[in-house]
Every structure is written in structure tokens, then in C-alpha cells.
Design an enzyme around this catalytic site. Structure first.
Site, PDB file in Angstrom:
ATOM      1  NE  ARG A   1      -3.932  -2.324   2.328  1.00 35.19           N
ATOM      2  CZ  ARG A   1      -3.955  -3.930   2.228  1.00 35.19           C
ATOM      3  NH1 ARG A   1      -2.884  -4.229   2.718  1.00 35.19           N
ATOM      4  NH2 ARG A   1      -4.723  -4.051   1.911  1.00 35.19           N
TER       5      ARG A   1
ATOM      6  CG  HIS B   1      -1.157  -5.991  -4.973  1.00 34.94           C
ATOM      7  ND1 HIS B   1      -0.089  -5.812  -3.030  1.00 34.94           N
ATOM      8  CD2 HIS B   1      -1.598  -6.481  -3.647  1.00 34.94           C
ATOM      9  CE1 HIS B   1      -0.313  -6.219  -1.980  1.00 34.94           C
ATOM     10  NE2 HIS B   1      -1.246  -7.211  -2.045  1.00 34.94           N
TER      11      HIS B   1
ATOM     12  CG  HIS C   1      -0.415 -12.103  -4.217  1.00 32.99           C
ATOM     13  ND1 HIS C   1      -1.219 -13.009  -3.251  1.00 32.99           N
ATOM     14  CD2 HIS C   1      -0.048 -10.666  -3.212  1.00 32.99           C
ATOM     15  CE1 HIS C   1      -1.722 -12.374  -2.260  1.00 32.99           C
ATOM     16  NE2 HIS C   1      -1.413 -10.563  -2.276  1.00 32.99           N
TER      17      HIS C   1
ATOM     18  CD  GLU D   1       1.314 -10.951  -0.268  1.00 35.76           C
ATOM     19  OE1 GLU D   1       1.699  -9.462  -0.899  1.00 35.76           O
ATOM     20  OE2 GLU D   1       0.082 -10.681   0.542  1.00 35.76           O
TER      21      GLU D   1
HETATM   22  C1  FUC Z   1      -5.096  -7.265   1.102  1.00 38.61           C
HETATM   23  C2  FUC Z   1      -2.741  -7.093   0.659  1.00 38.61           C
HETATM   24  C3  FUC Z   1      -2.440  -8.312   1.266  1.00 38.61           C
HETATM   25  C4  FUC Z   1      -2.996  -9.559   0.091  1.00 38.61           C
HETATM   26  C5  FUC Z   1      -4.641  -9.572  -0.168  1.00 38.61           C
HETATM   27  C6  FUC Z   1      -5.005  -9.859  -1.437  1.00 38.61           C
HETATM   28  O1  FUC Z   1      -5.052  -7.268   1.796  1.00 38.61           O
HETATM   29  O2  FUC Z   1      -2.147  -6.816   2.092  1.00 38.61           O
HETATM   30  O3  FUC Z   1      -1.223  -9.060   1.095  1.00 38.61           O
HETATM   31  O4  FUC Z   1      -2.315  -8.966  -1.106  1.00 38.61           O
HETATM   32  O5  FUC Z   1      -4.432  -7.581  -0.243  1.00 38.61           O
END
Ligand code: FUC
Length: 338
Positions: free
Chosen positions: A72, A97, A168, A303
């Protein structure tokens, strides 16, 4: 095969021991890692969707490469050389992401294919998802005869930018998700966790794991032992960056996970400084390879990455890539029998 009207290739890597890995050119997705248990039965040790069409959406990022930036970025913006770059606020107004169309949604190009190795590449244009610089990235997956899968990430940019790539995959060593991961034992070489705010954005503060036992895996324990602990309430489980030794060397056995029943063991080595551990707290309830429905804690992600950029860009310096630099990181997942 077509997914989202785009042609997707399925690649299978093999080694001399019968292990295999299935990879899609969509998102560089790892859909299967077939590993022998203590009786020599090969089963899948990652979560993959039974129906390839589920990868058209894939909100849980199953098996994908994440880019340009893993984790994030608070407020969905950052500054470089005095210029502010705005990003998609795809997670409570923060950027998660890599934004709306991250590297997980891209069709990657096959550069080189051998029986045990494939190189996928991607060009991300200047301004894509708000990030500066045209970035060329390659990801090399190699399945070795010592039953390790290595993932090497390389990249270059023509302008100073941010880059922090990970994979992931959700691991489950029971084989074909016979049970969830709460009974797996885990050992971590980590003394600190990056504190998150209520939206799990790293604040810049560190938590000493000796003060919060739920985060302390220096001695192996069951993943489920503290899963309902107060410290994990906000995230509904583990969803935290654990710090590793800060060095560019490959650090061995940062993660050691064991499933007693199947006899499978997995270790992780990495050049990265951190590993975000996510215990699949928000499952998708879709059908997995073999037929099981994806429920809470059915898998666990390791990750490996630099610390997420976080709130007020607190960890930004760890993800900066300059035009004269070469991005180069490797993570190795190694499988064996206890
Ligand atoms: C968020 C991320 C996790 C994971 C999830 C699908 O909660 O903090 O690491 O990628 O999405």
C-alpha cells in the site's frame, strides 16, 4: 485459451524428480506447484483456480506477479524530484499492488522457454497507473533439480521511479488443500514487524516481535496458535510486513514452513528486506484446482519484497529505481520432506 478476450499461454516447467510448476502468461500466475509428499504422491501446494476464467478478475491476486509496487501507498500519491504523482486509490483511497491494472492483469511475453525455466517480460509505459518512467521488467522462473523454484526479477527504467515486485502465491503444503494452513508450523528469521494503521498502511514505526507474541516466530510454532490474538484483529489474521536482515545478499531460510501430516517442508531465501505474510483472511469462495472452495486461511502468502511504501511515503527510499540502476532481486522457494 482466451481470458478477457486476450490470448493466454499455459507453461509447465518440470524437473528430474517429477516436480512441476504451471505458469500463465496472464500476470505470470503460478497456478500449480506439484510437489511429492512423504509417500511420493505429487499434489498441488499453491492455491489455483480450477476454472481458468476465474483469473479474469482475481481480486485475491492468486499466484500473480505484483507491480509496479507491492503493498500500500498511503493516500495514493507520492513525490519524486519535487513532482507529485497521483495513483489509483483502489484500496480505501490508498494504492494497493500497483493500482487498477497492475502487472497481475497484464499479458506477459515469453522471452525464453526451456523445460525447467521460463523468462517472461513486460514493458510498462511512462505514466501507466500514474507511475513515471518507461519500465522494462523480466521475471525468470527456474525449477531446479534440488526441488527449488527461484523467481528472479530484473528491471530498468528511463526515469527515476518506484519498483517493488513480488509474487503473490498462496501456499498450502497439505496437498490439494486437504486442510487449511493453521496447523502448519512456521519459523521466521524476523525481529520486527512494520506497524500498520487501520487500513494496514505502514506508519513507519516498527513493532519488536518479542513484545507481541503473535508476531514472534523466531521459534517454530503453529500458524493458528495466535490467529485470534488482539494484535491480528484489524487484519483478520496475518497481513503484515516482517522485516528481514537488510542486505542485498541472498538470505537463507528466512521462512521455514512444515506440514507434519504430508511431511512437506518449504523454505524461502530472498534478497529482499521484508516479507509480507498474508494468511488469506478474505477468501473468494471460488473453486480451487481439485474442487475445494477457497475459504479463510486456506493458504498463506510469503510476499518477499521491499517494505511497502506506506503512509507519508515512509519507506519510499527502499523502492526507488534510478535510470542508471538495474533492478535485480531473487526469491527461492525450496521444497523437501521432513
Ligand atoms: C491485501 C494485502 C495482502 C494481500 C491481499 C489480497 O490485504 O495486504 O497482502 O495482497 O490484499
Amino acid at each position: 485459451m482466451n481470458i478477457n478476450d486476450k490470448k493466454v499461454e499455459v507453461i509447465t516447467l518440470t524437473n528430474i524428480n517429477g516436480m512441476s510448476v504451471e505458469i500463465l502468461t496472464l500476470g505470470g500466475i503460478i497456478r500449480k506447484i506439484m510437489v511429492a509428499d512423504k509417500h511420493g504422491n505429487f499434489e498441488n501446494v499453491v492455491l489455483g483456480y480450477e476454472d481458468y476464467q476465474e483469473y479474469a478478475e482475481n481480486p485475491g491476486y492468486l499466484g500473480t506477479i505484483i507491480g509496479r509496487t507491492s503493498g500500500r501507498i498511503g493516500g495514493a500519491h507520492f513525490t519524486l524530484n519535487g513532482v507529485m504523482y497521483k495513483l489509483p486509490g483502489n484500496n480505501n483511497g490508498n494504492c494497493l499492488h500497483g493500482g487498477n491494472i497492475g502487472f497481475d492483469k497484464k499479458i506477459w511475453t515469453v522471452e525464453n522457454l526451456e523445460s525447467n525455466s521460463v523468462t517472461l517480460s513486460l514493458v510498462s509505459e511512462d505514466g501507466e497507473e500514474g507511475f513515471p518512467g518507461t519500465v522494462h521488467v523480466s521475471v525468470i522462473y527456474t525449477l531446479s533439480d534440488d526441488n527449488s523454484l527461484s523467481i528472479t526479477y530484473t528491471g530498468q527504467t528511463d526515469k527515476k521511479t518506484l519498483l517493488n515486485l513480488t509474487n503473490h502465491s498462496y501456499f498450502n503444503l497439505s496437498g490439494d488443500v486437504k486442510e487449511n494452513i493453521l496447523d502448519h508450523t512456521l519459523e521466521l528469521k524476523s525481529n520486527f514487524v512494520a506497524e500498520g494503521d487501520k487500513y494496514l498502511i505502514p506508519t513507519g514505526r516498527l513493532i519488536d516481535v518479542s513484545e507481541v507474541s503473535a508476531f514472534d516466530f523466531k521459534v517454530a510454532k503453529k500458524i493458528g496458535k495466535d490467529i485470534n490474538d488482539e494484535a491480528l484483529k484489524l487484519a483478520s489474521g496475518y497481513d503484515h510486513p516482517f522485516l528481514l536482515e537488510k542486505s542485498k545478499e541472498i538470505k537463507k531460510d528466512c521462512v521455514i514452513m512444515i506440514c507434519e501430516k504430508s511431511g512437506r517442508k518449504m523454505t524461502m531465501d530472498t534478497t529482499y528486506d521484508a516479507v509480507v505474510i498474508y494468511s488469506s483472511n478474505f477468501p473468494t469462495y471460488k473453486k480451487l484446482v481439485g474442487g475445494k472452495i477457497f475459504e479463510k486461511h486456506d493458504g498463506i502468502c510469503f510476499e518477499a519484497q521491499q517494505l511497502p511504501i506506506g503512509k507519508d511515503e515512509c519507506n519510499k527510499s527502499d523502492s526507488i529505481l534510478k535510470s542508471e540502476q538495474e533492478y535485480n532481486n531473487t526469491t527461492i522457494y525450496r521444497f523437501s520432506i521432513i
